[in-house]
Design a protein around this motif. Sequence first.
Motif, PDB file in Angstrom:
ATOM      1  N   PRO A  90     -16.337 -10.741  26.720  1.00 14.22           N
ATOM      2  CA  PRO A  90     -16.426 -10.641  25.257  1.00 14.22           C
ATOM      3  C   PRO A  90     -15.123 -10.186  24.604  1.00 14.22           C
ATOM      4  N   TRP A  93     -13.137 -13.288  23.994  1.00 10.94           N
ATOM      5  CA  TRP A  93     -13.757 -14.069  22.921  1.00 10.94           C
ATOM      6  C   TRP A  93     -13.419 -13.465  21.558  1.00 10.94           C
ATOM      7  N   GLN A 115     -24.323  -8.281  23.571  1.00 11.39           N
ATOM      8  CA  GLN A 115     -24.470  -9.441  24.443  1.00 11.39           C
ATOM      9  C   GLN A 115     -25.078  -8.979  25.756  1.00 11.39           C
TER      10      GLN A 115
END
Length: 167
Positions: A90, A93, A115
């Motif tokens: 993440p 990202w 997440q």
Amino acid sequence: MDDTGEYECVAHNLLGAATAHAFVAVKGDPRGSRGSMVGEINGQEFGVAYLNTSVLQEDDNGATTIQSSINNIPPEVGPLMRILVVAIAPIYWVLAGQSGEVLNGYSLTRGNFRQESQVEFATGELLHLTQVARGLDRDGLLLLDVVVNGFIPEVLAVAQLQVQKYL
């Protein structure tokens, strides 16, 4: 970034007073991340590990380099962590470069998300990961905490792994 926060505006005149509240968020890309990782792998609790990421911009060619580290992992758990690139996915990202109308995770979420992932190995072991991002701190770093619980095949602790660059 220091000016981010809640503001109050009070107006007075002969008829009285009025108050308005507003939250100001200073736009800017995250400059890295910091956080913690806790959990248990193969029945071994590893206490609190620390996640740190920095984003390095190269002005001459426009390339971005993201460097991440996880510190304070006990020696018996360390070799098992080598395959957990997914634990910090993440971060990549959120911090990815943007181009035109293609947005990164920070632009989409303002750095606030949860997440949950599950890694299932061919040998049947399951590893659960929960990543919780809580926005940016005053220094422009994404606050990210990760909880890891489950099992990793012991054979991976001694296996030769090759990690390719993430493009």
